[in-house]
Motif scaffolding. Sequence first.
Motif, short mmCIF file in Angstrom:
data_model
loop_
_atom_site.label_atom_id
_atom_site.label_comp_id
_atom_site.label_asym_id
_atom_site.label_seq_id
_atom_site.Cartn_x
_atom_site.Cartn_y
_atom_site.Cartn_z
N MET A 80 9.13 -55.05 -6.93
CA MET A 80 9.68 -53.72 -7.15
C MET A 80 9.24 -53.21 -8.52
O MET A 80 8.94 -53.99 -9.42
CB MET A 80 11.21 -53.75 -7.05
N ASP A 81 9.22 -51.91 -8.65
CA ASP A 81 8.79 -51.26 -9.89
C ASP A 81 9.86 -50.26 -10.30
O ASP A 81 10.28 -49.43 -9.48
CB ASP A 81 7.45 -50.56 -9.67
N GLY A 82 10.30 -50.33 -11.53
CA GLY A 82 11.34 -49.43 -11.99
C GLY A 82 10.85 -48.09 -12.49
O GLY A 82 11.65 -47.23 -12.85
N GLU A 83 9.54 -47.90 -12.52
CA GLU A 83 8.98 -46.65 -13.01
C GLU A 83 8.66 -45.70 -11.86
O GLU A 83 8.14 -46.11 -10.83
CB GLU A 83 7.71 -46.91 -13.82
N ALA A 84 8.98 -44.44 -12.06
CA ALA A 84 8.67 -43.44 -11.04
C ALA A 84 7.17 -43.20 -11.01
O ALA A 84 6.53 -43.06 -12.07
CB ALA A 84 9.40 -42.14 -11.35
N PRO A 85 6.56 -43.17 -9.83
CA PRO A 85 5.12 -42.93 -9.76
C PRO A 85 4.77 -41.50 -10.15
O PRO A 85 5.60 -40.59 -10.03
CB PRO A 85 4.80 -43.18 -8.28
N LYS A 86 3.58 -41.33 -10.64
CA LYS A 86 3.13 -39.99 -10.98
C LYS A 86 2.84 -39.22 -9.70
O LYS A 86 2.16 -39.71 -8.80
CB LYS A 86 1.86 -40.06 -11.84
N GLU A 87 3.40 -38.04 -9.62
CA GLU A 87 3.19 -37.22 -8.44
C GLU A 87 1.79 -36.61 -8.46
O GLU A 87 1.27 -36.27 -9.53
CB GLU A 87 4.24 -36.12 -8.35
N ALA A 88 1.20 -36.51 -7.29
CA ALA A 88 -0.12 -35.90 -7.15
C ALA A 88 0.02 -34.73 -6.19
O ALA A 88 -0.24 -34.87 -4.99
CB ALA A 88 -1.13 -36.92 -6.64
N PRO A 89 0.49 -33.59 -6.68
CA PRO A 89 0.74 -32.45 -5.80
C PRO A 89 -0.48 -32.05 -4.98
O PRO A 89 -1.63 -32.19 -5.42
CB PRO A 89 1.13 -31.33 -6.77
N GLY A 90 -0.22 -31.58 -3.78
CA GLY A 90 -1.29 -31.11 -2.91
C GLY A 90 -0.83 -29.83 -2.23
O GLY A 90 0.11 -29.18 -2.67
N MET A 91 -1.47 -29.50 -1.14
CA MET A 91 -1.11 -28.31 -0.38
C MET A 91 -0.73 -28.75 1.03
O MET A 91 -1.59 -29.10 1.83
CB MET A 91 -2.27 -27.32 -0.34
N PHE A 92 0.57 -28.78 1.29
CA PHE A 92 1.03 -29.19 2.61
C PHE A 92 0.67 -28.12 3.63
O PHE A 92 0.91 -26.94 3.42
CB PHE A 92 2.54 -29.41 2.61
N SER A 93 0.07 -28.56 4.72
CA SER A 93 -0.32 -27.64 5.79
C SER A 93 0.55 -27.92 7.01
O SER A 93 0.54 -29.04 7.53
CB SER A 93 -1.80 -27.84 6.14
N SER A 94 1.32 -26.93 7.43
CA SER A 94 2.25 -27.17 8.54
C SER A 94 1.85 -26.40 9.79
O SER A 94 1.19 -25.36 9.72
CB SER A 94 3.66 -26.75 8.13
N SER A 95 2.26 -26.97 10.90
CA SER A 95 2.13 -26.31 12.20
C SER A 95 3.46 -26.49 12.91
O SER A 95 3.62 -27.36 13.77
CB SER A 95 1.00 -26.94 13.03
N PRO A 96 4.47 -25.70 12.50
CA PRO A 96 5.83 -25.88 13.03
C PRO A 96 5.87 -25.91 14.56
O PRO A 96 5.17 -25.16 15.23
CB PRO A 96 6.59 -24.68 12.48
N THR A 97 6.68 -26.83 15.08
CA THR A 97 6.81 -26.98 16.52
C THR A 97 8.28 -27.10 16.90
O THR A 97 9.08 -27.64 16.14
CB THR A 97 6.05 -28.23 17.02
N GLY A 98 8.63 -26.58 18.05
CA GLY A 98 9.99 -26.71 18.55
C GLY A 98 10.17 -27.90 19.47
O GLY A 98 11.22 -28.06 20.09
N ARG A 99 9.16 -28.75 19.52
CA ARG A 99 9.18 -29.88 20.46
C ARG A 99 10.33 -30.85 20.19
O ARG A 99 10.84 -31.49 21.11
CB ARG A 99 7.84 -30.62 20.36
N TYR A 100 10.74 -30.97 18.93
CA TYR A 100 11.75 -31.97 18.58
C TYR A 100 13.07 -31.34 18.15
O TYR A 100 13.95 -32.02 17.64
CB TYR A 100 11.22 -32.85 17.44
N TYR A 101 13.21 -30.06 18.37
CA TYR A 101 14.33 -29.29 17.84
C TYR A 101 15.12 -28.65 18.97
O TYR A 101 14.56 -27.96 19.82
CB TYR A 101 13.76 -28.20 16.92
N ALA A 102 16.43 -28.89 19.00
CA ALA A 102 17.29 -28.26 20.00
C ALA A 102 18.28 -27.33 19.33
O ALA A 102 18.80 -27.63 18.25
CB ALA A 102 18.04 -29.32 20.80
N GLU A 103 18.54 -26.20 19.96
CA GLU A 103 19.52 -25.25 19.46
C GLU A 103 20.79 -25.33 20.30
O GLU A 103 20.82 -25.98 21.35
CB GLU A 103 18.94 -23.84 19.50
N MET A 104 21.83 -24.66 19.84
CA MET A 104 23.12 -24.73 20.52
C MET A 104 23.01 -24.28 21.98
O MET A 104 23.62 -24.88 22.88
CB MET A 104 24.15 -23.86 19.79
#
Length: 231
Positions: A80-104
Motif C-alpha cells: 500500500m502507498d500512503g501518497e495520493a497519485p498525481k492526477e493526469a487529466p484527460g478528456m472523457f468522451s461519453s456516449s450516454p446510453t439508457g441500456r442500464y437505466y430504469a425510470e419510475m
Amino acid sequence: MYMEIVASVEGVPGMLPSPDMLHPTLSRLGITPETLVVAYDATGGLDAARFLWTLACMGHEKFVTLDGGLGAWYQEQRPMDGEAPKEAPGMFSSSPTGRYYAEMEDVRAIADGEAEGFLIDTRSDNEYLGQTLGPVRGHVAGAVHMDWISNLKGPQNPYIQDDESLKARFAAIGLSDTATPVTVYCHTAHRAAHTWLLLRHLGFDNVKLYDGSMAEWGMRRQPTVRGAEPR
C-alpha cells in the motif's frame, strides 16, 4: 468520490448526474476510451459498483472491480502507498446510453403487469417487509427480495461469493435465464448497483438499475406491498 457521481434531482437524492456534470470529474481522473478502470472501496463494494454503473451509463464499459476491496487487500498484507497519485487529466468522451437505466415509469409498468421484467429489491429484510419507520414502507409490487450483502461471503467478509453459489442464489428466487430483463433497486440506487454489477458478471445482459429507487417511489406516492410475499 461517491458524492461527485450523485446528484439531487427534483428533490430525489442519489440520482445519476447529467453528462455535463459528470464530464469534469471523469476527465480529471484521466479516463479515456482506452482506459481500463479498476474500482475499489472500503464499503463492501458499494461505492465501486455505483461508480462503474455510472461509467456504463456514460458508455464506458472497460472496467473491473477489486473483489474484497481495500479491506481484503489490507488483510492479505498487499503493498500500500500512503501518497495520493498525481492526477493526469484527460478528456472523457461519453456516449450516454439508457441500456442500464430504469425510470419510475418503467418500474411501474412491470409492477402493473404491463411490461415484462423481473424486479429485485436489494434492501434489508425489514425494509422489504415494511417494518421500518419513514415515508415509504414495503416494496414495489412483484419485487422479490435479495439483500445485497447476502451475496458476500459474510457480514465481516468482503469477498463476493463464488459464481456457482451466486447462480444458485439467483435461481432460488426464480432468476436463471440470463436473457430475462431484470431491474434492481434499493433506496437510493447505491446498494442495488452492487447487485447490478454481479448480474452483469454472471452474464445477464439485460439488467437495469432503477435510479430513483424507493426514495423517488415514496416521494411520488407510488403504491407498495408490505410483508414477505412479492404481491
